[in-house]
Design a protein around this motif. Structure first.
Motif, mmCIF file in Angstrom:
data_model
loop_
_atom_site.group_PDB
_atom_site.id
_atom_site.type_symbol
_atom_site.label_atom_id
_atom_site.label_comp_id
_atom_site.label_asym_id
_atom_site.label_seq_id
_atom_site.Cartn_x
_atom_site.Cartn_y
_atom_site.Cartn_z
ATOM 1 N N TYR A 65 17.830 -17.159 -0.443
ATOM 2 C CA TYR A 65 16.662 -18.034 -0.439
ATOM 3 C C TYR A 65 15.911 -17.778 -1.734
ATOM 4 O O TYR A 65 15.551 -16.639 -2.017
ATOM 5 C CB TYR A 65 15.758 -17.721 0.757
ATOM 6 C CG TYR A 65 16.416 -17.988 2.087
ATOM 7 C CD1 TYR A 65 16.243 -19.216 2.719
ATOM 8 C CD2 TYR A 65 17.214 -17.029 2.698
ATOM 9 C CE1 TYR A 65 16.849 -19.480 3.940
ATOM 10 C CE2 TYR A 65 17.830 -17.281 3.917
ATOM 11 C CZ TYR A 65 17.638 -18.508 4.530
ATOM 12 O OH TYR A 65 18.249 -18.757 5.726
ATOM 13 N N TRP B 267 23.026 -21.209 -0.177
ATOM 14 C CA TRP B 267 21.962 -20.940 -1.146
ATOM 15 C C TRP B 267 20.917 -22.016 -0.930
ATOM 16 O O TRP B 267 21.182 -23.200 -1.076
ATOM 17 C CB TRP B 267 22.523 -20.985 -2.552
ATOM 18 C CG TRP B 267 21.589 -20.581 -3.645
ATOM 19 C CD1 TRP B 267 20.307 -20.096 -3.518
ATOM 20 C CD2 TRP B 267 21.854 -20.615 -5.042
ATOM 21 N NE1 TRP B 267 19.778 -19.820 -4.740
ATOM 22 C CE2 TRP B 267 20.708 -20.137 -5.704
ATOM 23 C CE3 TRP B 267 22.948 -21.006 -5.798
ATOM 24 C CZ2 TRP B 267 20.629 -20.045 -7.079
ATOM 25 C CZ3 TRP B 267 22.865 -20.911 -7.167
ATOM 26 C CH2 TRP B 267 21.724 -20.428 -7.805
ATOM 27 N N TYR B 268 19.712 -21.609 -0.524
ATOM 28 C CA TYR B 268 18.605 -22.515 -0.257
ATOM 29 C C TYR B 268 17.597 -22.379 -1.390
ATOM 30 O O TYR B 268 17.068 -21.293 -1.616
ATOM 31 C CB TYR B 268 17.925 -22.172 1.068
ATOM 32 C CG TYR B 268 18.847 -22.269 2.262
ATOM 33 C CD1 TYR B 268 19.012 -23.476 2.934
ATOM 34 C CD2 TYR B 268 19.546 -21.152 2.716
ATOM 35 C CE1 TYR B 268 19.857 -23.567 4.039
ATOM 36 C CE2 TYR B 268 20.388 -21.241 3.815
ATOM 37 C CZ TYR B 268 20.535 -22.447 4.468
ATOM 38 O OH TYR B 268 21.369 -22.541 5.554
#
Length: 91
Positions: free
Chosen positions: A10, A36-37
């Motif tokens: 994150y 993957w943010y």
């Protein structure tokens, strides 16, 4: 950077390969459930090779990258994003 085996990252917006002197920056998101943010709930931006060269993002085998907008090779050269395998990809 490598995210695999269901791991998650994150982060806020990110630029890799930002300076003209940077090169060969690599990020990989691979494996089912790996993600993957960028930004709040995928609301950030991703820039691959903003000024540098040969930066690469690979998303494979069920991995995912969640981002609102992004650039590939904005002012860099020979930068790339590869999405391969089955599964999620870019959202």
């Amino acid at each position: 950077m490598i995210t695999s085996n269901g791991g998650a990252i994150y982060s806020s917006s990110i630029i890799f390969g930002n300076n003209t002197s940077s090169s060969n920056n690599v990020a990989t998101v691979t494996g089912t459930g790996s993600a993957w943010y960028l930004g709040p709930v995928g609301g950030g931006s991703l820039e691959v090779g903003n000024g540098g060269q040969h930066s690469q993002l690979t998303i494979s085998d069920g991995g995912a990258v969640h981002v609102t907008f992004g650039y590939i090779g904005f002012s860099g050269k020979n930068d790339m994003v590869t999405v391969t395998g089955t599964g999620r990809g870019v959202g």
